[in-house]
Motif scaffolding. Structure first.
Motif, PDB file in Angstrom:
ATOM      1  N   PRO A  49      97.630  -1.756 -13.033  1.00  0.00           N
ATOM      2  CA  PRO A  49      97.588  -2.821 -12.029  1.00  0.00           C
ATOM      3  C   PRO A  49      97.220  -4.195 -12.601  1.00  0.00           C
ATOM      4  O   PRO A  49      97.804  -5.207 -12.225  1.00  0.00           O
ATOM      5  CB  PRO A  49      96.526  -2.333 -11.043  1.00  0.00           C
ATOM      6  N   GLN A  50      96.244  -4.222 -13.504  1.00  0.00           N
ATOM      7  CA  GLN A  50      95.808  -5.491 -14.092  1.00  0.00           C
ATOM      8  C   GLN A  50      95.662  -5.342 -15.600  1.00  0.00           C
ATOM      9  O   GLN A  50      95.068  -4.371 -16.067  1.00  0.00           O
ATOM     10  CB  GLN A  50      94.486  -5.925 -13.479  1.00  0.00           C
ATOM     11  N   TYR A  74     101.821  -2.657   0.585  1.00  0.00           N
ATOM     12  CA  TYR A  74     100.757  -3.620   0.315  1.00  0.00           C
ATOM     13  C   TYR A  74      99.390  -2.943   0.256  1.00  0.00           C
ATOM     14  O   TYR A  74      98.564  -3.255  -0.609  1.00  0.00           O
ATOM     15  CB  TYR A  74     100.736  -4.706   1.388  1.00  0.00           C
ATOM     16  N   SER A  75      99.140  -2.021   1.173  1.00  0.00           N
ATOM     17  CA  SER A  75      97.860  -1.328   1.164  1.00  0.00           C
ATOM     18  C   SER A  75      97.677  -0.531  -0.120  1.00  0.00           C
ATOM     19  O   SER A  75      96.606  -0.582  -0.747  1.00  0.00           O
ATOM     20  CB  SER A  75      97.740  -0.411   2.384  1.00  0.00           C
ATOM     21  N   PHE A  83      95.734  -6.452  -6.254  1.00  0.00           N
ATOM     22  CA  PHE A  83      95.199  -7.706  -5.712  1.00  0.00           C
ATOM     23  C   PHE A  83      94.068  -7.344  -4.752  1.00  0.00           C
ATOM     24  O   PHE A  83      93.939  -6.187  -4.333  1.00  0.00           O
ATOM     25  CB  PHE A  83      96.297  -8.538  -5.028  1.00  0.00           C
ATOM     26  N   PRO A  84      93.211  -8.297  -4.390  1.00  0.00           N
ATOM     27  CA  PRO A  84      92.045  -7.993  -3.556  1.00  0.00           C
ATOM     28  C   PRO A  84      92.434  -7.452  -2.179  1.00  0.00           C
ATOM     29  O   PRO A  84      93.372  -7.959  -1.553  1.00  0.00           O
ATOM     30  CB  PRO A  84      91.340  -9.354  -3.426  1.00  0.00           C
ATOM     31  N   THR A  85      91.715  -6.452  -1.727  1.00  0.00           N
ATOM     32  CA  THR A  85      92.022  -5.868  -0.418  1.00  0.00           C
ATOM     33  C   THR A  85      91.867  -6.892   0.706  1.00  0.00           C
ATOM     34  O   THR A  85      92.529  -6.784   1.734  1.00  0.00           O
ATOM     35  CB  THR A  85      91.118  -4.652  -0.133  1.00  0.00           C
ATOM     36  N   GLU A  86      91.005  -7.895   0.509  1.00  0.00           N
ATOM     37  CA  GLU A  86      90.808  -8.913   1.539  1.00  0.00           C
ATOM     38  C   GLU A  86      92.113  -9.634   1.891  1.00  0.00           C
ATOM     39  O   GLU A  86      92.282 -10.124   3.013  1.00  0.00           O
ATOM     40  CB  GLU A  86      89.766  -9.946   1.079  1.00  0.00           C
TER      41      GLU A  86
END
Length: 280
Positions: A49-50, A74-75, A83-86
């Motif tokens: 992912p990163q 997306y979830s 990416f951040p869940t926010e």
């Protein structure tokens, strides 16, 4: 890491909350494919992912062809660290990177193709798989397609192309839920014997009888991985229930693309217990 079942439950909570918040989106297919995404992103697929690598060099990659089920995508991306869940709270809002159908120009990590125009994802997945072969990259390409999407002609050109060119580092999955936006697929545009059709074109076909059983999904994907590199592309016919996890949505094509009301959201969340991951 939380257990897969807990991850799947949280993804389902994310889906219904995202769609409800903007009164727009596609909950039915997203809920039906949640177990597939949980199994793929948190167990089966080898991915990083990163930092996000657009070319997915030396790792597996995923292509979502039926892009309207973006809530589950997306979830899964956010929950697995892309990416951040926010950011899930921005779904379908103005200037959001989380558009209703995934697009690339927002540079959202995890999104490698724009999808929403149905029928194109298999061609992209085949191209990516062939590129990996040319680059001696051992990563696999996974893709997901709707059964109603198979009414698009381009899909069948791709289905013919892949076996001829021995694209054997490709695992496609068809969400075989028997529903599409206008009603049951057998009433709108009957698909006939899907496994037989793929086999006739030269694919190695696996029928996944319960695509909403996490253990069965994981086992099937692992089996598919074991069959790669043998001269044939792999196709999984995955039987799912549209709206799975929310009883009043299950099996109804009407939930293809409508949002729950406040009361319906409350009922849905009652059936999807809060998890240790927490809501966004």
């Amino acid at each position: 890491m939380p257990k897969l079942q807990e991850i799947a439950t949280q993804i389902r909570r994310d889906i219904v909350r995202m769609v409800h918040a903007v009164q727009s989106g596609h909950p039915g297919g997203s809920l039906g494919c949640t177990d597939y995404f949980a199994a793929l992103f948190f167990k089966v697929m080898q991915h990083t992912p990163q930092p996000f690598d657009m070319d997915a060099k030396d790792q597996d990659m995923f292509v979502l062809s039926n892009g309207h089920i973006s809530p589950v995508y997306y979830s899964a991306l956010a929950r697995s660290g892309y990416f951040p869940t926010e950011e899930l709270s921005t779904f379908r809002k103005l200037n959001s990177r989380l558009q209703g159908h995934p697009t690339t120009h927002e540079h959202l990590p995890g999104i490698r193709i724009a999808s929403g125009s149905l029928g194109q994802g298999m061609s992209v997945a085949i191209g990516a798989a062939l590129t990996k072969k040319l680059n001696n990259d051992k990563g696999l390409v996974f893709s997901l397609h709707g059964d109603g999407e198979l009414e698009e002609g381009q899909v069948w050109e791709a289905i013919m192309f892949a076996p001829h060119h021995k694209v054997d580092n490709l695992i496609i999955t068809v969400d075989w839920n028997g529903q599409q936006i206008d009603g049951p697929t057998d009433q709108i545009g009957g698909l006939g014997d899907l496994p037989a059709k793929f086999k006739a074109f030269g694919w190695n076909v696996i029928v996944l009888e319960n695509g909403n059983d996490l253990d069965e999904v994981v086992a099937t994907l692992e089996k598919a991985k074991s069959l790669t590199g043998k001269g044939q592309p792999i196709a999984i016919m995955m039987k799912t229930v549209m709206g799975k996890g929310v009883d009043f949505m299950e099996g109804h094509h009407e939930w293809h693309g409508i949002a729950p009301s406040d009361e319906q959201l409350a009922k849905a969340l009652e059936q999807l217990p809060a998890t240790s991951l927490g809501d966004y």
